[in-house]
Each structure stands twice: as structure tokens, then as C-alpha cells.
Design a protein around this motif. Sequence first.
Motif, PDB file in Angstrom:
ATOM      1  N   HIS A 199       0.850  -1.204   0.000  1.00 43.19           N
ATOM      2  CA  HIS A 199       0.000   0.000   0.000  1.00 43.19           C
ATOM      3  C   HIS A 199       0.882   1.250   0.000  1.00 43.19           C
ATOM      4  O   HIS A 199       0.747   2.125   0.861  1.00 43.19           O
ATOM      5  CB  HIS A 199      -0.938   0.000   1.208  1.00 43.19           C
ATOM      6  CG  HIS A 199      -1.858  -1.167   1.255  1.00 43.19           C
ATOM      7  ND1 HIS A 199      -3.047  -1.214   0.551  1.00 43.19           N
ATOM      8  CD2 HIS A 199      -1.756  -2.357   1.910  1.00 43.19           C
ATOM      9  CE1 HIS A 199      -3.648  -2.371   0.786  1.00 43.19           C
ATOM     10  NE2 HIS A 199      -2.888  -3.082   1.582  1.00 43.19           N
ATOM     11  N   ALA A 200       1.782   1.315  -0.987  1.00 41.47           N
ATOM     12  CA  ALA A 200       2.749   2.410  -1.019  1.00 41.47           C
ATOM     13  C   ALA A 200       2.083   3.772  -1.150  1.00 41.47           C
ATOM     14  O   ALA A 200       2.663   4.797  -0.767  1.00 41.47           O
ATOM     15  CB  ALA A 200       3.728   2.199  -2.178  1.00 41.47           C
ATOM     16  N   GLU A 201       0.845   3.794  -1.691  1.00 44.28           N
ATOM     17  CA  GLU A 201       0.169   5.075  -1.894  1.00 44.28           C
ATOM     18  C   GLU A 201      -0.505   5.596  -0.631  1.00 44.28           C
ATOM     19  O   GLU A 201      -0.952   6.749  -0.591  1.00 44.28           O
ATOM     20  CB  GLU A 201      -0.905   4.909  -2.992  1.00 44.28           C
ATOM     21  CG  GLU A 201      -2.175   4.178  -2.561  1.00 44.28           C
ATOM     22  CD  GLU A 201      -1.997   2.688  -2.255  1.00 44.28           C
ATOM     23  OE1 GLU A 201      -2.926   2.089  -1.672  1.00 44.28           O
ATOM     24  OE2 GLU A 201      -0.934   2.129  -2.599  1.00 44.28           O
ATOM     25  N   ALA A 202      -0.545   4.772   0.428  1.00 42.23           N
ATOM     26  CA  ALA A 202      -1.274   5.152   1.643  1.00 42.23           C
ATOM     27  C   ALA A 202      -0.315   5.772   2.653  1.00 42.23           C
ATOM     28  O   ALA A 202       0.618   5.099   3.115  1.00 42.23           O
ATOM     29  CB  ALA A 202      -1.968   3.933   2.251  1.00 42.23           C
ATOM     30  N   PRO A 203      -0.509   7.021   3.031  1.00 45.07           N
ATOM     31  CA  PRO A 203       0.419   7.652   3.989  1.00 45.07           C
ATOM     32  C   PRO A 203       0.431   6.965   5.343  1.00 45.07           C
ATOM     33  O   PRO A 203       1.444   7.005   6.054  1.00 45.07           O
ATOM     34  CB  PRO A 203      -0.107   9.091   4.096  1.00 45.07           C
ATOM     35  CG  PRO A 203      -1.514   9.052   3.590  1.00 45.07           C
ATOM     36  CD  PRO A 203      -1.561   7.953   2.586  1.00 45.07           C
ATOM     37  N   GLN A 204      -0.672   6.283   5.704  1.00 43.51           N
ATOM     38  CA  GLN A 204      -0.727   5.643   7.022  1.00 43.51           C
ATOM     39  C   GLN A 204       0.357   4.590   7.199  1.00 43.51           C
ATOM     40  O   GLN A 204       0.886   4.413   8.296  1.00 43.51           O
ATOM     41  CB  GLN A 204      -2.093   4.976   7.239  1.00 43.51           C
ATOM     42  CG  GLN A 204      -3.279   5.895   7.103  1.00 43.51           C
ATOM     43  CD  GLN A 204      -3.924   5.761   5.738  1.00 43.51           C
ATOM     44  OE1 GLN A 204      -3.248   5.903   4.717  1.00 43.51           O
ATOM     45  NE2 GLN A 204      -5.213   5.470   5.709  1.00 43.51           N
ATOM     46  N   VAL A 205       0.700   3.879   6.107  1.00 45.37           N
ATOM     47  CA  VAL A 205       1.677   2.796   6.254  1.00 45.37           C
ATOM     48  C   VAL A 205       3.072   3.364   6.509  1.00 45.37           C
ATOM     49  O   VAL A 205       3.853   2.787   7.273  1.00 45.37           O
ATOM     50  CB  VAL A 205       1.689   1.853   5.030  1.00 45.37           C
ATOM     51  CG1 VAL A 205       0.358   1.141   4.887  1.00 45.37           C
ATOM     52  CG2 VAL A 205       2.059   2.574   3.758  1.00 45.37           C
ATOM     53  N   TRP A 206       3.368   4.501   5.902  1.00 45.45           N
ATOM     54  CA  TRP A 206       4.683   5.104   6.117  1.00 45.45           C
ATOM     55  C   TRP A 206       4.782   5.691   7.519  1.00 45.45           C
ATOM     56  O   TRP A 206       5.844   5.607   8.160  1.00 45.45           O
ATOM     57  CB  TRP A 206       4.940   6.173   5.047  1.00 45.45           C
ATOM     58  CG  TRP A 206       4.952   5.585   3.677  1.00 45.45           C
ATOM     59  CD1 TRP A 206       3.952   5.614   2.754  1.00 45.45           C
ATOM     60  CD2 TRP A 206       6.004   4.804   3.096  1.00 45.45           C
ATOM     61  NE1 TRP A 206       4.307   4.911   1.623  1.00 45.45           N
ATOM     62  CE2 TRP A 206       5.557   4.409   1.799  1.00 45.45           C
ATOM     63  CE3 TRP A 206       7.267   4.405   3.522  1.00 45.45           C
ATOM     64  CZ2 TRP A 206       6.350   3.637   0.953  1.00 45.45           C
ATOM     65  CZ3 TRP A 206       8.049   3.633   2.678  1.00 45.45           C
ATOM     66  CH2 TRP A 206       7.587   3.258   1.407  1.00 45.45           C
ATOM     67  N   LEU A 207       3.694   6.240   8.016  1.00 49.62           N
ATOM     68  CA  LEU A 207       3.668   6.728   9.395  1.00 49.62           C
ATOM     69  C   LEU A 207       3.831   5.566  10.364  1.00 49.62           C
ATOM     70  O   LEU A 207       4.566   5.662  11.359  1.00 49.62           O
ATOM     71  CB  LEU A 207       2.357   7.466   9.660  1.00 49.62           C
ATOM     72  CG  LEU A 207       2.158   8.028  11.067  1.00 49.62           C
ATOM     73  CD1 LEU A 207       3.253   9.018  11.409  1.00 49.62           C
ATOM     74  CD2 LEU A 207       0.786   8.687  11.183  1.00 49.62           C
ATOM     75  N   SER A 208       3.180   4.468  10.064  1.00 54.96           N
ATOM     76  CA  SER A 208       3.291   3.273  10.895  1.00 54.96           C
ATOM     77  C   SER A 208       4.729   2.763  10.922  1.00 54.96           C
ATOM     78  O   SER A 208       5.266   2.416  11.991  1.00 54.96           O
ATOM     79  CB  SER A 208       2.340   2.193  10.366  1.00 54.96           C
ATOM     80  OG  SER A 208       2.424   1.020  11.131  1.00 54.96           O
ATOM     81  N   LEU A 209       5.362   2.725   9.757  1.00 58.62           N
ATOM     82  CA  LEU A 209       6.757   2.274   9.691  1.00 58.62           C
ATOM     83  C   LEU A 209       7.671   3.224  10.462  1.00 58.62           C
ATOM     84  O   LEU A 209       8.603   2.789  11.155  1.00 58.62           O
ATOM     85  CB  LEU A 209       7.203   2.170   8.233  1.00 58.62           C
ATOM     86  CG  LEU A 209       8.617   1.635   7.987  1.00 58.62           C
ATOM     87  CD1 LEU A 209       8.774   0.226   8.547  1.00 58.62           C
ATOM     88  CD2 LEU A 209       8.939   1.645   6.492  1.00 58.62           C
TER      89      LEU A 209
END
Length: 217
Positions: A199-209
Motif C-alpha cells: 500500500h505504497a500510496e497510503a500515507p498511514q503505512v509510512w507513518l506506521s513504519l
Amino acid sequence: QAEEDPYAVIEVLQPALANENARPELWRLLVRAYTHTGQTEQVVNTLNAYLRVYPQDGGMTLHLAQAYLKRGKWKEAFETAQGVEPLFPQNIRAKLLRIEAAIYLAAEQQSPDAVRLQALTAELAVLRQNQPKRADIRTLQAMIALYLEQPEQAEQSLQLALEECEESLEVRLRTVQFYLSTQGLDAALAAGRNACQHHAEAPQVWLSLARVHAARE
């Protein structure tokens, strides 16, 4: 053009909808704009105003239940979902919203209501038999397992959701959070990277990482 800019939608529609007789699609557009801009309290207020005029709109009532969940208003979410469920007895979303709210209500007791949580687990098991590909059912089962202090069962439910169910951003995020909360930081990092790949387009996953990296430092 205004529909592409939620803030422009809010600026135009907020004063216009002081007239409660406005067309339903305008109310829905304003709710969507508030949702996209993260203004959950305004979502709740606007939906309540809308439903005073159009009380039979089951879809918007379910949206209200979801908004109450995001606001942490478990009792209101439960009552809203429970109220609309008899109107749509085959609507699994209504059932799951009601169950999720019930989980929080049972878990926030001074001592978690294990009997109630186990009853909800049994209800979810029946739903899963009819909807085996729905990841949200397994994530709710994982939530209950955590509240019942069964982390191995929670992990298993999340893994099965990833392996056997339809791809879900929510499951990916919950898996990262699970490992963070149980101090499985290496597993959380791996789960976070997997979430970003899917889900590279979802900002939530990058915040989670980013939260995982912060916890490892």
C-alpha cells in the motif's frame, strides 16, 4: 473542481446547509469532505443534522456509527449500529460495527468482560463461516484475543487474515501495531515494510513504519 478540493467544498456547503432542506447529495458531499480532511467531530455533527431530516438513510446511519468509533464514543457507536441493524439484517457491515463497539465496551470495564468478549468471538466465528474472505472479521477476533490476554491467538488471527483473506490496508496496520504493542520490534519492522510494499500510496503505512523505527531507537 470544488469536489476535488474538500476544503473548498466545506467553504461552499457549510453555510448553504444551514438550510436543513438542502438536497441529500449536498449533505453527503459535505460529510465526505469532512471525512477526507480528518474532521471527525464535524462528520458526526453533520451526519446527526442530516439524519434528523432523512432518518431512514441506513447507509449514512452506518457512516455515523463508524464516525462514533473513530471518536472513541463506543456507547453511541453501539446504539447507532444496533438501531440500524434490524433494517438491514443481511448487512454484515452493520453487524461488524456493532460488534466492534461492543468489544470496546466490554474491554473498557475495570476488568474486561470475558464472558461478553467470548460471546462476541462466537458470533464472529459464525460470520466468518459465511464470509471467509473478509479480513475485518479476523482482525476483530484478534482484538478480542488481545483483550483476553491471548497474544498467540491474536497473532494467528492476523496472520490468517493476511494469508487467506482479501488484501486489506487495515489488517496490515493492525499487524504492525500488534507487534509494536507486544514488543516484537523486528516483526513489527518486517510487517511495516510489507505494508509499504502492498500500500505504497497510503500515507498511514509510512507513518506506521516511522513509529516502528522510533521505537527501535
